[in-house]
Design an enzyme around this catalytic site. Structure first.
Site, short mmCIF file in Angstrom:
data_model
loop_
_atom_site.label_atom_id
_atom_site.label_comp_id
_atom_site.label_asym_id
_atom_site.label_seq_id
_atom_site.Cartn_x
_atom_site.Cartn_y
_atom_site.Cartn_z
N HIS A 58 0.84 -1.21 0.00
CA HIS A 58 0.00 0.00 0.00
C HIS A 58 0.87 1.25 0.00
O HIS A 58 0.65 2.18 -0.80
CB HIS A 58 -0.90 -0.03 1.24
CG HIS A 58 -1.62 1.25 1.52
ND1 HIS A 58 -2.96 1.44 1.22
CD2 HIS A 58 -1.20 2.42 2.09
CE1 HIS A 58 -3.31 2.66 1.58
NE2 HIS A 58 -2.26 3.27 2.12
N GLU A 59 1.85 1.30 0.88
CA GLU A 59 2.69 2.50 0.99
C GLU A 59 3.54 2.72 -0.27
O GLU A 59 3.72 3.86 -0.72
CB GLU A 59 3.59 2.40 2.23
CG GLU A 59 2.84 2.42 3.55
CD GLU A 59 1.94 3.62 3.70
OE1 GLU A 59 2.24 4.67 3.12
OE2 GLU A 59 0.92 3.51 4.39
N HIS A 88 1.54 4.40 -2.92
CA HIS A 88 1.44 5.85 -2.71
C HIS A 88 2.64 6.55 -3.35
O HIS A 88 2.49 7.60 -3.98
CB HIS A 88 1.43 6.17 -1.21
CG HIS A 88 0.08 6.15 -0.58
ND1 HIS A 88 -1.02 6.80 -1.13
CD2 HIS A 88 -0.37 5.60 0.58
CE1 HIS A 88 -2.07 6.63 -0.35
NE2 HIS A 88 -1.71 5.91 0.68
N GLU A 110 -6.38 7.07 -0.86
CA GLU A 110 -6.25 5.91 0.02
C GLU A 110 -6.91 4.68 -0.60
O GLU A 110 -6.35 3.57 -0.57
CB GLU A 110 -6.87 6.20 1.39
CG GLU A 110 -6.05 7.09 2.29
CD GLU A 110 -4.69 6.52 2.61
OE1 GLU A 110 -4.57 5.30 2.84
OE2 GLU A 110 -3.72 7.29 2.62
#
Length: 289
Positions: free
Chosen positions: A138-139, A142, A207
């Protein structure tokens, strides 16, 4: 199409945010009968955007008292981040560790070549390797989607709007040169509110995309869903203190690091955890047990 629409939505919301900032300048200009305030607001916006672009990594890392770690100090973190970076065919970011026991993680940096990923001590103790891999996926997304640039710039401009609105409320309404004090008061109250709503909408969109893209990168949506459930429980037991530096960096974190419900939760930059988990369950085609 879904990602394209989200990109257009983010661009449109950012345009509205700039319009609010210039609107504040217009209100001040109407009171002073000069166009100078509009140009000042524009310059402040540009300067703030540039500052957010170049310093987003330093600001977030400093706020969490994070420090860089070597592969010898954090072999599991390095192994996971390296594997996912290779899988995505992207540069490997710098890796940081924050001593806080509140479980959380964030990525920062203006582009993939200048990025950093930070985990807290708390999240390393809480999650197993599979869940940690889901969080890091997930990070990293980003970073690769350049969401850190977007969120940092939006947060900076929204902060300027809030500060200018407060100044207008204190000084602007009592200025005898102001031809329309009621409009000034209304704008001073509504502009920060609008900026918060726009920041929230942009952050939530990014997100959801990072959840989806990260799950695609790891190939394991339920690992991230399980991690999010544990993180939510962990934060509720050990939230971060609402220090302003932490508040300013909280939009970068994988989960809202503060305890709160009601109005505070409604205006959180993070989507409801239940909805995030439900979306990941739909991706996996089965519920999280």
């Amino acid at each position: 199409m879904h990602k394209h629409n989200n990109g257009l939505k983010t661009a449109a919301l950012f345009g509205v945010l700039w319009a609010v900032l210039l609107g504040l300048g217009a209100i001040i200009a109407a009171g002073t009968r000069s166009t100078t305030p509009i140009w000042i607001m524009a310059l402040i916006g540009v300067a703030t955007t540039a500052y957010g672009y170049w310093n987003s990594d330093k600001i977030a890392i400093r706020s969490m008292a994070a420090y860089p770690v070597t592969e010898a100090q954090a072999p599991q973190l390095y192994q996971i981040v390296r594997e996912l970076s290779v899988r995505a065919n992207k540069p490997m970011p710098r890796i940081y560790l924050s001593p806080t026991m509140t479980p959380n993680a964030f990525a920062t940096g203006r582009n993939p070549k200048n990025a950093a990923v930070c985990c807290t001590e708390g999240i390393l103790h809480l999650l197993d390797a599979r869940e940690l891999r889901g969080v890091l996926g997930h990070e990293l997304m980003h970073v690769y989607n350049r969401d850190i640039l977007t969120s940092s710039v939006v947060a900076a401009v929204a902060g300027v709007i809030t500060s200018v609105g407060q100044m207008l409320l204190i000084f602007g309404s009592g200025d005898r040169r102001n031809a329309n004090p009621l409009a000034t008061i209304a704008m001073a109250l509504l502009a920060p509110f609008a900026a918060s709503l726009i920041q929230m909408a942009i952050s939530r969109t990014r997100e959801f995309d990072a959840d989806e893209d990260g799950a695609e990168l790891t190939g394991d949506p339920l690992a991230l869903a399980s991690a999010l459930r544990k993180i939510e429980s962990g934060v509720s037991q050990l939230p971060l203190p609402p220090d302003q530096r932490l508040v300013n960096a909280s939009h970068l974190m994988i989960a809202n690091p503060f305890r709160g419900g009601g109005i505070r939760r409604m205006f959180s930059t993070h989507p409801p955890m239940k909805e995030r988990i439900s979306r990941l369950e739909r991706m996996a085609g089965r519920p999280l047990l």
